[in-house]
Design a protein around this motif. Structure first.
Motif, PDB file in Angstrom:
ATOM      1  N   ASN A   1     -15.323  -3.931   3.662  1.00 43.76           N
ATOM      2  CA  ASN A   1     -14.434  -3.109   2.845  1.00 43.76           C
ATOM      3  C   ASN A   1     -13.016  -3.673   2.743  1.00 43.76           C
TER       4      ASN A   1
ATOM      5  N   ASN B   1     -19.802  -0.584  12.572  1.00 43.04           N
ATOM      6  CA  ASN B   1     -18.540  -0.103  12.000  1.00 43.04           C
ATOM      7  C   ASN B   1     -17.586  -1.261  11.716  1.00 43.04           C
TER       8      ASN B   1
ATOM      9  N   ASN C   1       0.804  -1.229   0.000  1.00 47.86           N
ATOM     10  CA  ASN C   1       0.000   0.000   0.000  1.00 47.86           C
ATOM     11  C   ASN C   1       0.834   1.276   0.000  1.00 47.86           C
TER      12      ASN C   1
ATOM     13  N   GLN D   1     -18.737  -3.103   8.638  1.00 44.16           N
ATOM     14  CA  GLN D   1     -18.368  -2.366   7.429  1.00 44.16           C
ATOM     15  C   GLN D   1     -16.869  -2.460   7.169  1.00 44.16           C
ATOM     16  N   TYR D   2     -16.075  -2.455   8.228  1.00 43.28           N
ATOM     17  CA  TYR D   2     -14.623  -2.631   8.098  1.00 43.28           C
ATOM     18  C   TYR D   2     -14.305  -3.947   7.391  1.00 43.28           C
TER      19      TYR D   2
ATOM     20  N   ASP E   1      -4.867  -4.140  10.449  1.00 42.55           N
ATOM     21  CA  ASP E   1      -4.896  -5.206   9.442  1.00 42.55           C
ATOM     22  C   ASP E   1      -5.722  -6.395   9.902  1.00 42.55           C
TER      23      ASP E   1
ATOM     24  N   GLY F   1     -11.371  -5.635   5.467  1.00 43.23           N
ATOM     25  CA  GLY F   1     -10.706  -5.923   6.722  1.00 43.23           C
ATOM     26  C   GLY F   1     -10.740  -7.406   7.076  1.00 43.23           C
TER      27      GLY F   1
ATOM     28  N   LYS G   1      -9.769   5.053  14.161  1.00 34.57           N
ATOM     29  CA  LYS G   1      -8.588   4.370  13.626  1.00 34.57           C
ATOM     30  C   LYS G   1      -8.849   2.926  13.216  1.00 34.57           C
TER      31      LYS G   1
ATOM     32  N   LYS H   1      -9.632   1.670  10.445  1.00 32.57           N
ATOM     33  CA  LYS H   1      -9.057   1.328   9.138  1.00 32.57           C
ATOM     34  C   LYS H   1      -7.554   1.117   9.187  1.00 32.57           C
ATOM     35  N   ASP H   2      -6.923   1.521  10.293  1.00 34.58           N
ATOM     36  CA  ASP H   2      -5.479   1.350  10.418  1.00 34.58           C
ATOM     37  C   ASP H   2      -5.089  -0.072  10.797  1.00 34.58           C
TER      38      ASP H   2
END
Length: 690
Positions: free
Chosen positions: A373, A366, A193, A369-370, A345, A375, A340, A342-343
């Motif tokens: 998307n 949340n 990334n 959804q993580y 893994d 996660g 945080k 989305k930070d």
């Protein structure tokens, strides 16, 4: 015809006798003794007979003139037009050479150097090997039938080992052009990334049609960009490494009508993705024996940044301790699951139960959804998962692969691999799994679930699901339906492969390519292509291999382990190979990317011209203006070739012969020798009788 001697007496003794005869003869002639001359002649005839002169006649045959014909069969010659030209020109050349019985042709087919990782066309090495047993004087010349792409042409001042013309017969047409693409500069490793940059270039060999070239870029089979590249100029390209492990970048330039080949219109570059500082969030619902196993595993990996929270004091636990005397860290739920999230893994819920005062329902949404998307979520479940406070009763249920029934299975069992588990890369080949019962310790409870989705790779008591893996949107979820993996970590009944199992689960969740259920990979070792097909389904059938030349071949895939099939073959071509199996496709490059054999494909007379000019040979194309294949006539030359002929191939004919036998004729043998001696002595006696 030559004269030789085979004396009956040693030469020193004959010399002494000759000296004595001459002294006597001189004395007799000086004194005027009657008959001195006749006696001298008779003595000399006797000495000549003792010397035994022999007349030798040699019987010799003319040796043939050796002409090696080196035929280029390398990969650059494997286009349909050039193969036809080569075969037609070779047939015409054989017909011409057959008209000269004193010429002995030696035909040598030369492929590219297949023992090298950097293949090239080495016609002069083949020429040297073909005449290693022939004296230079017998070599009348050499003829090379090639497209002109020869990579071992000696220098003008370098000795050839013989003095005879070298002729080049060039296949292909004048004014050919070819478009190719190369990766000029690129990193071998990249952080996942993060932005990476490489440089590519499109080449137009021969007359360029001009304009820009469209280059399609694919990463791991997915098209990610289309570039406009100017031939002959560097084109930079920026991209992000998609995942850990090997990432295949493919660059494909649009072909041009009429170009020599489109086999070099693609280039591939493999960049290894490195995950830097993987961030893992471990949330333990309560202190228990198993949380240390997870913590120790994650902390032992230097590339993992672990954030671990344990709910030591849930809201319902009230023991009267004043708040100011507590040293607990407040659970930063909003920061972790909103700001945080989305930070991370990977998120692990270890024996966590829903507590409304800790995580509001919105936060579970949340987390769902993580996962959707991209996660990764791991649920390590215990008795709390079968209770009314189970997180399966929250919005998180939309991504969970199994729904608890509310019942715990309290029964000793050996964790076993399911039929899919024996094939799945997460569990395949776990140490001890091949035995029955498995060569590891027992567990004693698991959560009962209903209608699991995805793959159930491990089962517990009475084949109830134990480890379930599933995809949810772009992300992944794993559920381990028992909290007793710590028994293996403690060595209970011999322990078990908990480290391998936990690590594989985590790497699968983070999309490690080596752990994909359905995967087709290919790698090369020298000239050997190795294909690996991983599947949890039935036998995948053959792999279809498309060669750089365009031909295809089916390679049977042989099962080496459950769910793992392989094929291996040493390739006779270099370049970019495309491998297909079902809907899966991968690429592999055999040989060096910048191998001379594949770098330039247009035919040329320029490479051989310096050496043909030096040797007074001829270099010409075999296709005339009308498109017909013609070969220049052969001109036999006696003696050294001093002037090159622009229309004919001069061949220096050898003067070498071979000795078959020798005929001998002793001059003083038989009646002839006896007659001469009798005549000499008879004349002497006649003179004495006077």
């Amino acid at each position: 015809m030559t004269l030789d001697y085979s004396p009956f007496l040693p030469w020193p003794l004959l010399a002494v006798l000759t000296g004595v005869v001459l002294l006597i003869a001189v004395f007799a002639i000086w004194r005027g003794i009657r008959g001195a001359w006749i006696r001298t002649l008779a003595a000399l005839a006797l000495l000549a007979a003792l010397a035994n002169p022999v007349l030798l006649q040699e019987d010799r045959d003319q040796l043939s003139t050796i002409v090696p014909v080196i035929v280029d069969r390398s990969q650059s010659q494997q286009t349909a037009d050039r193969m036809t030209m080569t075969d037609d020109a070779l047939a015409s050349l054989k017909t011409q050479l057959a008209r000269f019985p004193q010429i002995e042709p030696r035909f040598v087919d030369v492929n590219e150097d297949r023992n090298s990782d950097v293949p090239s066309t080495r016609l002069f090495d083949a020429l040297t090997a073909s005449i290693a047993d022939v004296p230079p004087s017998r070599i009348g010349g050499a003829i090379m039938l090639t497209d002109g792409e020869v990579h071992d042409v000696p220098g003008v001042n370098q000795a050839l080992g013989f003095d005879a013309p070298i002729h080049g017969l060039i296949t292909g047409k004048p004014n050919e052009f070819d478009r190719r693409i190369e990766v000029i500069k690129a990193p071998r490793f990249g952080i996942v990334n993060e932005e990476q940059q490489l440089v590519l270039r499109v080449f137009d060999d021969g007359p360029s049609p001009g304009g820009v070239a469209n280059v399609t870029v694919r990463l791991n089979g997915d098209e990610i960009a289309t570039l406009q590249a100017t031939p002959g100029q560097d084109t930079p390209f920026s991209f992000k490494v998609a995942r850990g492990g090997p990432n295949v970048l493919e660059f494909s330039v649009a072909g041009i009508p009429g170009e020599v080949t489109d086999a070099n219109n693609r280039a591939v570059h493999i960049i290894d993705g490195i995950r830097q500082n993987l961030r893992v969030l471990l949330v333990s619902g309560e202190p228990h024996a198993g949380e240390r196993a997870w913590r120790n595993l994650l902390k032992s990996d230097a590339s993992v940044d672990l954030v671990h929270f344990t709910i030591l004091r849930p809201p319902e636990k009230q023991d009267g301790t004043p708040i100011n005397e507590l040293s607990l860290i407040a659970f930063p739920t909003r920061e972790l699951f909103v700001d945080k999230i989305k930070d991370f893994d990977l998120i692990i819920f270890d024996r966590y139960q829903d507590r409304a005062n800790v995580l509001p329902m919105l936060y579970y949404d949340n987390i769902a959804q993580y996962v959707e998307n991209g996660g990764a979520l791991l649920i390590a479940a215990g008795p709390e998962h079968a209770s009314p406070e189970s997180i399966a009763m929250t919005p998180l249920a939309s991504v969970l692969p199994a729904e608890p029934t509310g019942r715990m299975i309290e029964q000793a069992f050996y964790p076993r691999l399911s039929e899919q588990g024996r094939k799945h890369p997460v569990t395949r080949g776990l140490d001890g799994s091949g035995d029955e019962p498995p060569h590891w310790g027992r567990w004693f409870r698991s959560v009962d679930v209903d209608r699991p989705q995805g793959q159930t790779v491990m089962v517990g008591a009475d084949n109830h699901p134990l480890l379930v893996l599933n995809r949810a949107g772009q992300g992944r979820v794993a559920m381990l339906l028992s909290d007793q993996g710590w028994l293996w970590a403690r060595g209970f009944e011999g322990g078990g492969p908990h480290v391998s199992l936990y690590r594989r689960i985590a790497h699968w969740l983070m999309k490690e390519p080596a752990l994909e259920e359905e995967a087709l990979t290919a790698r090369t070792s020298g000239r050997t292509l190795e294909i690996t097909r991983q599947t949890i389904g039935d036998a995948p059938g053959d792999a279809v291999v498309r060669y750089p030349s365009g031909k295809t071949e089916n390679l049977p895939l042989t099962q080496t382990e459950p769910g793992l099939y392989k094929a291996e073959k040493r390739m006779d071509e270099i370049g970019l190979f495309e491998i297909r199996n079902g809907d899966l496709t991968t690429l592999a490059h055999v040989g060096a990317v910048d191998a001379p054999e594949f770098k330039a494909m247009i035919s040329t007379t320029a490479a051989l011209k310096p050496i043909t000019d030096k040797s007074r040979g001829l270099v010409t194309r075999v296709v005339n203006n009308a498109g017909a294949v013609t070969v220049p006539p052969i001109l036999p030359v006696r003696g050294q070739v001093r002037v090159a002929d622009n229309d004919r191939m001069a061949i220096r004919m050898t003067n070498e012969t071979v000795l078959k036998g020798i005929d001998t004729l002793p001059l003083f043998a038989g009646f002839a020798g006896v007659g001469i001696l009798l005549l000499a002595f008879g004349a002497m006696w006649w003179r004495e009788g006077r």
